[in-house]
Motif scaffolding. Structure first.
Motif, PDB file in Angstrom:
ATOM      1  N   GLU A   1       0.840  -1.183   0.000  1.00 48.22           N
ATOM      2  CA  GLU A   1       0.000   0.000   0.000  1.00 48.22           C
ATOM      3  C   GLU A   1       0.877   1.235   0.000  1.00 48.22           C
ATOM      4  O   GLU A   1       1.780   1.372   0.824  1.00 48.22           O
ATOM      5  N   ILE A   2       0.612   2.137  -0.921  1.00 49.91           N
ATOM      6  CA  ILE A   2       1.414   3.349  -1.048  1.00 49.91           C
ATOM      7  C   ILE A   2       1.257   4.248   0.165  1.00 49.91           C
ATOM      8  O   ILE A   2       2.219   4.782   0.700  1.00 49.91           O
ATOM      9  N   ASP A   3       0.031   4.401   0.646  1.00 51.99           N
ATOM     10  CA  ASP A   3      -0.230   5.298   1.770  1.00 51.99           C
ATOM     11  C   ASP A   3      -0.122   4.605   3.133  1.00 51.99           C
ATOM     12  O   ASP A   3      -0.389   5.201   4.165  1.00 51.99           O
ATOM     13  N   GLY A   4       0.246   3.339   3.143  1.00 53.90           N
ATOM     14  CA  GLY A   4       0.390   2.603   4.394  1.00 53.90           C
ATOM     15  C   GLY A   4      -0.901   2.029   4.937  1.00 53.90           C
ATOM     16  O   GLY A   4      -0.903   1.345   5.953  1.00 53.90           O
ATOM     17  N   LYS A   5      -2.019   2.287   4.279  1.00 52.28           N
ATOM     18  CA  LYS A   5      -3.319   1.766   4.709  1.00 52.28           C
ATOM     19  C   LYS A   5      -3.637   0.518   3.890  1.00 52.28           C
ATOM     20  O   LYS A   5      -3.221   0.400   2.746  1.00 52.28           O
ATOM     21  N   PRO A   6      -4.426  -0.408   4.452  1.00 56.67           N
ATOM     22  CA  PRO A   6      -4.809  -1.596   3.677  1.00 56.67           C
ATOM     23  C   PRO A   6      -5.589  -1.206   2.426  1.00 56.67           C
ATOM     24  O   PRO A   6      -6.253  -0.171   2.386  1.00 56.67           O
ATOM     25  N   TRP A   7      -5.552  -2.053   1.418  1.00 52.73           N
ATOM     26  CA  TRP A   7      -6.217  -1.783   0.141  1.00 52.73           C
ATOM     27  C   TRP A   7      -7.725  -1.635   0.292  1.00 52.73           C
ATOM     28  O   TRP A   7      -8.390  -0.991  -0.490  1.00 52.73           O
ATOM     29  N   TYR A   8      -8.290  -2.223   1.326  1.00 57.80           N
ATOM     30  CA  TYR A   8      -9.743  -2.259   1.494  1.00 57.80           C
ATOM     31  C   TYR A   8     -10.268  -1.212   2.469  1.00 57.80           C
ATOM     32  O   TYR A   8     -11.448  -1.206   2.802  1.00 57.80           O
ATOM     33  N   VAL A   9      -9.408  -0.287   2.927  1.00 57.91           N
ATOM     34  CA  VAL A   9      -9.791   0.637   3.991  1.00 57.91           C
ATOM     35  C   VAL A   9     -11.003   1.495   3.622  1.00 57.91           C
ATOM     36  O   VAL A   9     -11.888   1.723   4.451  1.00 57.91           O
ATOM     37  N   ASP A  10     -11.099   1.974   2.380  1.00 55.09           N
ATOM     38  CA  ASP A  10     -12.236   2.817   1.986  1.00 55.09           C
ATOM     39  C   ASP A  10     -13.549   2.034   1.998  1.00 55.09           C
ATOM     40  O   ASP A  10     -14.580   2.556   2.417  1.00 55.09           O
ATOM     41  N   ILE A  11     -13.505   0.795   1.558  1.00 61.11           N
ATOM     42  CA  ILE A  11     -14.700  -0.055   1.566  1.00 61.11           C
ATOM     43  C   ILE A  11     -15.136  -0.319   3.005  1.00 61.11           C
ATOM     44  O   ILE A  11     -16.321  -0.251   3.335  1.00 61.11           O
ATOM     45  N   LYS A  12     -14.168  -0.597   3.868  1.00 54.94           N
ATOM     46  CA  LYS A  12     -14.468  -0.880   5.265  1.00 54.94           C
ATOM     47  C   LYS A  12     -15.089   0.345   5.946  1.00 54.94           C
ATOM     48  O   LYS A  12     -16.080   0.227   6.671  1.00 54.94           O
ATOM     49  N   ILE A  13     -14.539   1.522   5.687  1.00 55.06           N
ATOM     50  CA  ILE A  13     -15.084   2.753   6.263  1.00 55.06           C
ATOM     51  C   ILE A  13     -16.516   2.967   5.778  1.00 55.06           C
ATOM     52  O   ILE A  13     -17.408   3.307   6.559  1.00 55.06           O
ATOM     53  N   TYR A  14     -16.743   2.736   4.489  1.00 54.05           N
ATOM     54  CA  TYR A  14     -18.087   2.910   3.931  1.00 54.05           C
ATOM     55  C   TYR A  14     -19.083   1.957   4.593  1.00 54.05           C
ATOM     56  O   TYR A  14     -20.199   2.347   4.939  1.00 54.05           O
ATOM     57  N   LEU A  15     -18.681   0.697   4.788  1.00 51.31           N
ATOM     58  CA  LEU A  15     -19.576  -0.278   5.409  1.00 51.31           C
ATOM     59  C   LEU A  15     -19.785   0.006   6.900  1.00 51.31           C
ATOM     60  O   LEU A  15     -20.872  -0.230   7.432  1.00 51.31           O
ATOM     61  N   GLU A  16     -18.755   0.499   7.599  1.00 53.06           N
ATOM     62  CA  GLU A  16     -18.876   0.796   9.023  1.00 53.06           C
ATOM     63  C   GLU A  16     -19.795   1.987   9.284  1.00 53.06           C
ATOM     64  O   GLU A  16     -20.687   1.930  10.122  1.00 53.06           O
TER      65      GLU A  16
ATOM     66  N   ARG B   1     -14.546   8.094  -7.479  1.00 52.93           N
ATOM     67  CA  ARG B   1     -14.055   7.093  -6.527  1.00 52.93           C
ATOM     68  C   ARG B   1     -15.174   6.700  -5.554  1.00 52.93           C
ATOM     69  O   ARG B   1     -15.274   5.541  -5.159  1.00 52.93           O
ATOM     70  N   LYS B   2     -16.015   7.658  -5.173  1.00 51.24           N
ATOM     71  CA  LYS B   2     -17.142   7.351  -4.283  1.00 51.24           C
ATOM     72  C   LYS B   2     -18.079   6.348  -4.933  1.00 51.24           C
ATOM     73  O   LYS B   2     -18.534   5.401  -4.289  1.00 51.24           O
ATOM     74  N   LYS B   3     -18.373   6.530  -6.206  1.00 49.01           N
ATOM     75  CA  LYS B   3     -19.250   5.599  -6.928  1.00 49.01           C
ATOM     76  C   LYS B   3     -18.626   4.213  -6.980  1.00 49.01           C
ATOM     77  O   LYS B   3     -19.312   3.203  -6.787  1.00 49.01           O
ATOM     78  N   THR B   4     -17.340   4.170  -7.223  1.00 47.46           N
ATOM     79  CA  THR B   4     -16.640   2.882  -7.288  1.00 47.46           C
ATOM     80  C   THR B   4     -16.696   2.164  -5.938  1.00 47.46           C
ATOM     81  O   THR B   4     -16.959   0.966  -5.873  1.00 47.46           O
ATOM     82  N   ILE B   5     -16.455   2.906  -4.865  1.00 51.05           N
ATOM     83  CA  ILE B   5     -16.477   2.308  -3.523  1.00 51.05           C
ATOM     84  C   ILE B   5     -17.864   1.758  -3.214  1.00 51.05           C
ATOM     85  O   ILE B   5     -18.006   0.656  -2.683  1.00 51.05           O
ATOM     86  N   ARG B   6     -18.900   2.495  -3.552  1.00 44.00           N
ATOM     87  CA  ARG B   6     -20.279   2.038  -3.295  1.00 44.00           C
ATOM     88  C   ARG B   6     -20.581   0.752  -4.059  1.00 44.00           C
ATOM     89  O   ARG B   6     -21.212  -0.160  -3.525  1.00 44.00           O
ATOM     90  N   LYS B   7     -20.134   0.677  -5.314  1.00 43.00           N
ATOM     91  CA  LYS B   7     -20.363  -0.536  -6.111  1.00 43.00           C
ATOM     92  C   LYS B   7     -19.585  -1.712  -5.531  1.00 43.00           C
ATOM     93  O   LYS B   7     -20.109  -2.822  -5.409  1.00 43.00           O
ATOM     94  N   LEU B   8     -18.331  -1.463  -5.181  1.00 46.03           N
ATOM     95  CA  LEU B   8     -17.505  -2.536  -4.628  1.00 46.03           C
ATOM     96  C   LEU B   8     -18.045  -3.033  -3.289  1.00 46.03           C
ATOM     97  O   LEU B   8     -17.975  -4.223  -2.992  1.00 46.03           O
ATOM     98  N   ALA B   9     -18.576  -2.124  -2.483  1.00 47.64           N
ATOM     99  CA  ALA B   9     -19.050  -2.484  -1.140  1.00 47.64           C
ATOM    100  C   ALA B   9     -20.147  -3.543  -1.189  1.00 47.64           C
ATOM    101  O   ALA B   9     -20.299  -4.319  -0.234  1.00 47.64           O
TER     102      ALA B   9
END
Length: 189
Positions: A106-121, A133-141
């Protein structure tokens, strides 16, 4: 393994779907289990089933259950020199769920799935994300499942793959290649 994973995830109600009406009746105690090879398995399932609040059993004919039917077909193609002999099925139950990982650093040091996890939480988009990117995260979630603090990816056959970060994936891969989880079946390294 599905029962163990469900118990670890604090599932209270469970539906067991099987293509063997006889086996379902044996697990429910409505028919005696005479085959010595499956007695331990039936006993294990009965003990695990007792740990749920409610369990339902459902019989699906094999012709409507494609995945187990495919496995049975493959198994029937394997010939043993002695046609009256059946190799025993040895199942080892692990205390930890199986992991599947394909990750990059991970370039930023965060796991690859962090945005999906935040969205689901939180049910909201992570801060500082552009609209595309927001649309992509919603679809992936939609393809992920969050249980407590653990994120799982859903598979087409309704399985769950645990999402891991680079550090945990590296550790798991090293364990597999070191022989911790036995050697590779086909000999590739």
């Amino acid at each position: 393994m599905g029962l163990h994973l469900s118990l670890a995830m604090d599932v209270k109600d469970f539906q067991i779907i099987g293509d063997s009406d006889l086996l379902i009746h044996q697990v429910r105690g409505k028919r005696a289990t005479k085959n010595e090879k499956i007695i331990p398995y039936v006993g294990l399932v009965q003990r695990l089933v007792d740990r749920f609040q409610e369990v339902q059993f459902k019989h699906i004919p094999r012709n409507q259950n494609e995945f187990p039917d495919a496995l049975a077909t493959i198994a029937s193609m394997i010939q043993h020199p002695d046609s009256k002999y059946i190799d025993p099925l040895k199942i080892k139950i692990k205390d930890q769920p199986a992991h599947c990982a394909f990750v990059e650093v991970e370039i930023d040091g965060k796991p690859w799935y962090v945005d999906i996890k935040i969205y689901l939480e939180k049910g909201e988009d992570p801060e500082g994300i552009i609209i595309n990117r927001k649309k992509t995260i919603r679809k992936l979630a939609n393809g992920f499942f969050l249980n407590k603090n653990v994120l799982y990816k859903r598979t087409p056959n309704l399985g769950l793959l645990r999402c891991v970060d680079f550090v945990e994936a590296t550790r798991l891969i090293e364990q597999v290649h070191a022989g911790t989880c036995r050697s590779h079946m086909n000999g590739f390294c």
